[in-house]
Design an enzyme around this catalytic site. Structure first.
Site, PDB file in Angstrom:
ATOM      1  N   SER A 106       8.119  48.803 -46.623  1.00  0.00           N
ATOM      2  CA  SER A 106       7.256  49.656 -47.045  1.00  0.00           C
ATOM      3  C   SER A 106       6.236  48.892 -47.702  1.00  0.00           C
ATOM      4  CB  SER A 106       7.689  50.685 -48.097  1.00  0.00           C
ATOM      5  OG  SER A 106       6.613  51.610 -48.348  1.00  0.00           O
ATOM      6  N   ASP A 151      11.679  57.753 -39.545  1.00  0.00           N
ATOM      7  CA  ASP A 151      10.431  57.490 -40.332  1.00  0.00           C
ATOM      8  C   ASP A 151       9.223  58.053 -40.114  1.00  0.00           C
ATOM      9  OD1 ASP A 151       8.757  56.284 -42.309  1.00  0.00           O
ATOM     10  OD2 ASP A 151       9.481  54.379 -42.026  1.00  0.00           O
ATOM     11  N   HIS A 194      12.058  57.330 -44.076  1.00  0.00           N
ATOM     12  CA  HIS A 194      11.421  56.034 -44.532  1.00  0.00           C
ATOM     13  C   HIS A 194      12.363  55.171 -45.385  1.00  0.00           C
ATOM     14  CE1 HIS A 194       8.229  53.004 -45.402  1.00  0.00           C
ATOM     15  NE2 HIS A 194       8.347  53.420 -46.648  1.00  0.00           N
TER      16      HIS A 194
END
Length: 379
Positions: A157, A320, A350
């Site tokens: 991320s 995701d 995610h």
């Protein structure tokens, strides 16, 4: 500020939080932040040649506490327990794992809640920062400890965005990288959801243009709404429906004004964040994510990625919806040091990069094997 300007400091004891003073930092925008401190932790011993450092880079609301129980300086347990330690994927019998709290954060590093030179919180005066600025701050903190090159950078991320900037901006300082659940730039969908989160915080009357830290009132309602919205993008749709469906919470009946189970779950996520995170940092870091674009000033994404020589593992999560697989496929296709996209099959969205320990652990192993393969070669 250049790396050579920073005086050498000592590594903290294992697991201990150390505030590393890196002096003044000139940002990509040209603004300068004075008296910058970066919170840092490490696990494992630094080798005599200082060539075994693995940088573990946290996501938006993470911190330097990658592994271990809650304790002084870190009120929550490690966010990636099981990934770092003796015999773990980042094996501290071989590697020295180092993690920072990102510039702009609120877990020890300089950010909006920190005191400026006048003794008052930075608040609205804290300048806009970029992911590149975060990397420069991390590099300066390492240099203050006498570390100018690392074996690997590992992150998902926002941590993946930082890792990407490491290898594109400073390929001579890193031997390998793991890029998880990230893309080459922010997408319209990400910017849309993230600016809406920022709007929720700024709509809270207690926001006070970011200058709330000395008022005794924080924009808690706004931050909770932002977190609820964000958390929906972090989890998988099938996972949430299988867990909560359209059920009421406990004995509550939504048909009679009661809460839904998913509603209660998201409220809980908002409450948890309130206990450990600053709204000003949430805004600053989210804005940095919105501006993430590895091709900016580098003749575009294609040129930036094609010109990166660092061996890299790119991983994505099947479910995701914040950083869909097509974004990791682009990275894998364009980075010459990538052998192909690694797909983690998960319904957890995610957040799969945080919770799918076995699959992600194998990707870490692959990344560190790349670092080993390059260890005997010139940087």
């Amino acid at each position: 500020m250049t790396i050579s300007d920073v005086p050498t400091q000592t590594l903290p004891a294992e697991g201990e939080v150390r505030l590393v003073d890196i002096g003044s930092l000139r940002l990509e925008s040209g603004a300068v932040i004075d008296n910058v401190c970066i919170a840092l932790q490490r696990w494992g011993e630094l080798s005599p040649t200082r060539d075994n450092v693995v940088m573990v880079l946290h996501a938006l609301t993470g911190d330097s506490h990658v592994t271990g129980p809650a304790g002084p300086g870190h009120s929550t347990p490690g966010w990636w327990d099981g990934m770092v330690g003796p015999g773990a994927p980042i094996d501290t019998n071989r590697w020295c794992a180092v993690a920072t709290n990102v510039l702009g954060g609120c877990r020890g590093s300089t950010g909006p809640s920190s005191l400026a030179r006048d003794g008052k919180p930075w608040g609205s005066r804290f300048p806009l920062i970029s992911v590149r600025d975060q990397v420069e701050a991390d590099m300066a903190a390492l240099a203050a400890l006498g570390i100018t090159q690392v074996a690997a950078v590992v992150g998902g991320s926002m941590g993946g965005a930082r890792a990407l900037e490491w290898i594109v901006g400073h390929p001579d300082r890193v031997r390998s990288a793991l890029l998880l659940a990230v893309g080459a730039r922010a997408t319209a969908d990400q910017i849309g959801t993230q600016t809406t989160q920022i709007a929720a915080i700024k709509a809270d009357p207690n926001w006070r243009n970011g200058d709330y830290h000395e008022t005794g009132c924080k924009p808690e309602a706004g931050l909770k709404v932002a977190r609820r919205f964000a958390h929906l993008t972090y989890r998988g749709e099938i996972e949430l429906d299988s867990r909560f469906a359209n059920d009421g919470q406990g004995g509550e009946d939504p048909a009679d004004g009661g809460r839904y189970a998913i509603q209660s779950y998201l409220e809980h996520q908002g409450d948890k964040l309130l206990a450990r995170f600053d709204a000003g940092s949430y805004v600053i870091l989210t804005e940095a994510l919105n501006r993430h674009d590895v091709g900016r000033g580098r003749d575009g994404i294609h040129a930036a990625l094609r010109g990166c020589p660092v061996p890299v593992v790119v991983g994505g999560i099947t479910s995701d919806r914040l950083y869909p697989l097509r974004l990791q496929q682009e990275l894998a296709d364009l980075l010459p040091g990538c052998a192909g996209l690694e797909v983690v099959d998960s319904i957890r969205g995610h957040d799969g990069f945080l919770v799918e320990s076995e699959a992600v652990g194998e990707l870490i192993h692959k990344t560190l094997r790349l670092a080993e393969d390059r260890s005997s070669r010139p940087w």
